[in-house]
Scaffold this active site. Structure first.
Site, PDB file in Angstrom:
ATOM      1  N   ASP A 154       0.813  -1.214   0.000  1.00  0.00           N
ATOM      2  CA  ASP A 154       0.000   0.000   0.000  1.00  0.00           C
ATOM      3  C   ASP A 154       0.852   1.272   0.000  1.00  0.00           C
ATOM      4  OD1 ASP A 154      -2.412   1.379  -0.046  1.00  0.00           O
ATOM      5  OD2 ASP A 154      -3.329   0.143   1.502  1.00  0.00           O
ATOM      6  N   ASP A 217     -10.326   3.569  -3.285  1.00  0.00           N
ATOM      7  CA  ASP A 217     -11.041   2.400  -2.780  1.00  0.00           C
ATOM      8  C   ASP A 217     -12.455   2.318  -3.346  1.00  0.00           C
ATOM      9  OD1 ASP A 217      -8.747   2.118  -1.374  1.00  0.00           O
ATOM     10  OD2 ASP A 217      -9.695   1.999   0.599  1.00  0.00           O
TER      11      ASP A 217
HETATM   12  C1  GLA Z   1      -6.131   1.303   1.565  1.00  0.00           C
HETATM   13  C2  GLA Z   1      -6.316   0.330   0.402  1.00  0.00           C
HETATM   14  C3  GLA Z   1      -7.442  -0.637   0.708  1.00  0.00           C
HETATM   15  C4  GLA Z   1      -7.149  -1.387   2.002  1.00  0.00           C
HETATM   16  C5  GLA Z   1      -6.899  -0.390   3.132  1.00  0.00           C
HETATM   17  C6  GLA Z   1      -6.415  -1.060   4.389  1.00  0.00           C
HETATM   18  O1  GLA Z   1      -7.239   2.126   1.709  1.00  0.00           O
HETATM   19  O2  GLA Z   1      -6.580   1.014  -0.787  1.00  0.00           O
HETATM   20  O3  GLA Z   1      -7.626  -1.553  -0.353  1.00  0.00           O
HETATM   21  O4  GLA Z   1      -6.025  -2.207   1.810  1.00  0.00           O
HETATM   22  O5  GLA Z   1      -5.919   0.577   2.764  1.00  0.00           O
HETATM   23  O6  GLA Z   1      -6.120  -0.153   5.400  1.00  0.00           O
END
Ligand code: GLA
Length: 435
Positions: A154, A217
């Site tokens: 991430d 997301d």
């Molecule tokens: C980010 C990512 C998500 C998830 C969250 C976890 O927002 O884009 O897909 O992995 O972190 O904290």
């Protein structure tokens, strides 16, 4: 230890009628999009070892494993907030009390591969330790000591400029190199970049990893799906073997989508060759959602062993071509597959609509030929298409997925001489149709 072939290439193959084939990080894994499960969408931080095992067992009993879903992936929140005295990541001692090695062994024994989550900065997005400046050490812990096979990496908590002294590519290069160092001593690892920040990751992701998130997301609602489809409609060429745009997890069955929207979601993700990671509580999943997830004809195109390209829009439809519109993305899409040309029609309107196209609007269709039509949702052969195709009364936010196979010359004497008038010219030079 590093072989040159591990450094991602953008090999361009042009075999006349073949599309441009982009090739990503070829280290022998993730030639095709990953099919599997990810904990985040359904559970966020409410995860533990038993949930993972139950999920893997359900993937078997629901027939998802048999359909090709292979990875069981843990997302954020699996770690203790502090590293060990020697700087190692520590799995949550309550929720993963049996240890991660035990968990991956059980997942492997069930016939799956196991994925884990990390972050390229100081902290993960939920505030657990990130891997910045610990890349080699963490790669060893996660993949050598614990036996994971896949890393989602991430983009949160990026160090100050005077510490990192790298751009966004260099930031991810650190873990990519650490993983490459394990390739021969341990095993090749699938590297999934979760680089959702503005970074044009689709231009460089293939040099470091196997997939790259292109958008923020996903949410379980049509506006979220529409905006992801819109954004990705402009960068489809980035996808190929070993590397692809990642449209984020599947939100099927989490509420918020109609059945038609769920079908559109799965179709668009699969045919754009995104990884397909299920984000649903499998204990509560309904048979209609399982049926969508196990549509073998659509999964076969996602996993096409001969043709890795994404579908792309050939006409935007209600908007002029090349319009970026988060609510009303492109509607008419096609792409090559090993068994013919695949078409996706999306009714982006909030009301039923008829959709029509001339076959040769798609670059993969030959003029003057007729095509057998396979409906990839009804699983029926729907006769032969000559020149054009109309689909009537598509439901709001509904989808049609078709596979057209060349079935020989069209009948003689069809008028007009060219289905698409542009530059249609008689042998004596007369321009027919006026454009
Ligand atoms: C980010 C990512 C998500 C998830 C969250 C976890 O927002 O884009 O897909 O992995 O972190 O904290």
């Amino acid at each position: 230890m590093k072989r040159l072939s591990h450094i991602g290439t953008a090999a361009v193959v042009c075999l006349c009628t073949m599309p441009i084939v982009v090739q990503g990080l070829n280290n022998g894994v993730a030639k095709f999009p990953a099919l599997g499960y990810n904990t985040w969408n359904a559970y966020q931080c409410n995860i533990d070892q038993d949930l993972l095992i139950t999920t893997a067992q359900l993937m078997k009993s629901l027939g998802l494993q048999a359909a090709g879903y292979e990875y069981v992936n843990i997302d954020d929140c699996w770690a203790m907030k502090n590293r060990s005295a020697t700087g190692e990541l520590v799995a949550d001692t309550t929720r993963f009390s049996r240890g991660m090695k035990n968990l991956t062994s059980q997942i492997h024994d069930l016939g799956f591969k196991a994925g884990i989550y990390g972050d390229s900065g100081w902290f993960t997005c939920a505030g657990y330790p990130g891997s910045f400046d610990h890349e080699e050490q963490d790669a060893q812990t996660l993949f050598e000591d614990w036996g994971f096979d896949y890393l989602k990496y991430d983009n949160c908590a990026i160090p100050f400029d005077d510490i990192i002294r790298q751009g966004i590519v260099g930031k991810h290069q650190r873990m990519s190199s650490a993983l490459q160092n394990l390739e021969e001593t341990v095993k090749p690892i699938v590297f999934s970049l979760c680089q959702w920040g503005w970074s044009q990751v689709w231009l460089w992701g293939a040099t470091l990893g196997h997939s790259w998130r292109t958008t923020g997301d996903i949410g379980p609602n049509w506006p979220s799906l529409a905006s992801i489809i819109n954004f990705n409609s402009f960068i489809t060429q980035a996808t190929g073997y070993y590397g692809r745009n990642d449209l984020d997890m599947l939100q099927l069955g989490n509420g918020g989508l109609t059945f038609e929207e769920a079908k559109s979601h799965f179709t668009a993700w699969a045919l754009m060759k995104s990884p397909l990671l299920i984000g649903t509580n499998l204990s509560a999943i309904t048979p209609d959602i399982v049926e969508i997830l196990t549509n073998r004809e659509i999964l076969a195109i996602n996993q096409d062993s001969v043709e890795p390209s994404s579908i792309s829009p050939f006409r935007w439809g209600i908007n002029p071509d090349w319009t970026s519109n988060d609510s009303f993305p492109a509607q008419y899409w096609s792409g090559p597959s090993q068994n013919g040309t695949v078409f996706m029609l999306l009714n982006t309107l909030d009301e039923p609509a008829d959709m029509f196209f001339n076959l040769t609007e798609s670059p993969w269709i030959r003029a003057g030929r007729e095509y057998s039509v396979r409906d990839l949702w009804s699983h029926t052969d729907n006769g032969t298409a000559i020149r054009n195709l109309t689909v009537s009364a598509m439901p709001p936010h509904g989808v049609v997925a078709l596979l057209l196979k060349d079935a020989g010359n069209e009948p003689d004497g069809i008028y007009p001489q060219c289905a698409v008038w542009s530059q249609c010219t008689a042998e004596n030079g007369t321009l027919v149709g006026g454009n």
